[in-house]
Design a protein around this motif. Structure first.
Motif, short mmCIF file in Angstrom:
data_model
loop_
_atom_site.label_atom_id
_atom_site.label_comp_id
_atom_site.label_asym_id
_atom_site.label_seq_id
_atom_site.Cartn_x
_atom_site.Cartn_y
_atom_site.Cartn_z
N LEU A 64 6.71 -45.61 7.94
CA LEU A 64 7.04 -46.69 8.87
C LEU A 64 6.26 -46.45 10.16
O LEU A 64 6.26 -45.33 10.69
N ASP A 95 8.86 -59.11 10.09
CA ASP A 95 8.98 -57.70 9.70
C ASP A 95 10.14 -57.03 10.42
O ASP A 95 10.96 -56.33 9.80
N PHE A 131 6.33 -54.69 2.81
CA PHE A 131 6.20 -53.25 3.03
C PHE A 131 5.92 -52.55 1.70
O PHE A 131 6.35 -53.01 0.64
N GLN A 171 7.17 -47.14 2.30
CA GLN A 171 7.77 -47.58 3.56
C GLN A 171 9.23 -47.98 3.36
O GLN A 171 10.07 -47.68 4.21
#
Length: 189
Positions: free
Chosen positions: A64, A118, A147, A151
């Protein structure tokens, strides 16, 4: 803060034994040992294991991006009513790309205006994990469209780690570090 005084007080430098000083030495070399680690080091074996996993979650090995990681950590801290966690990670979040207008909006969650898709997904997934310990199929599908698998795994790892951290901080009554101010929204129950 849930407690007005610590149940397990942070150790002072003079109270630490050799093993505890060894664990905190890298932190001291970087400037200071904060109260969470002064508290955890009372259980040295647990502190070592905790630091190993925590270092993964806060490292570049976590896929991330730092700003999004901090968004998730702050949401967890807020949901868990962890004044210490929130206070520490506001500073980190600002360094890692969150803005001073985004910080208070984190408290409102995914439905607050102006989040990117997101960010909205990460906040929604964090809320679902917090409330149900599970990400719904709809949210998972949306996450996977935006993602990577790694992630998404790191999202769950991060929420889990900071839920545990918040439980530790709240239950042990870890006090804020010198110079920090508690967010008024996180005072008491």
């Amino acid at each position: 803060m849930r407690l007005s005084s610590p149940r397990i007080p942070p150790l002072t430098d003079s109270e630490m034994d050799a093993d505890q000083r060894e664990i905190t030495a890298p932190m001291a070399a970087q400037g200071r040992v904060i109260n969470i680690f002064r508290t955890l080091v009372r259980a040295p074996k647990a502190a070592r294991a905790f630091l190993a996993w925590g270092n993964y979650v806060l490292s570049r090995r976590n896929d991330l991006p730092p700003r999004q990681r901090e968004l998730v950590i702050l949401r967890v801290g807020y949901l868990c009513k962890s004044g210490y966690e929130w206070t520490q990670h506001v500073e980190i979040g600002l360094r890692d790309g969150l803005t001073s207008t985004e910080i208070p909006r984190i408290k409102q969650g995914a439905d607050a205006p102006e989040w990117s898709e997101d960010d909205r997904l990460l906040l929604r997934a964090t809320d679902e994990l917090h409330h149900d310990k599970f990400i719904t199929e709809a949210t998972w599908t949306a996450l996977r469209a935006r993602f990577s698998e790694k992630q998404c795994m790191d999202l769950v790892f991060t929420v889990g780690q900071y839920t545990q951290v918040s439980m530790i901080l709240n239950t042990f009554g870890v006090p804020l570090d010198e110079g920090q101010t508690l967010d008024p929204d996180l005072k008491g129950d």
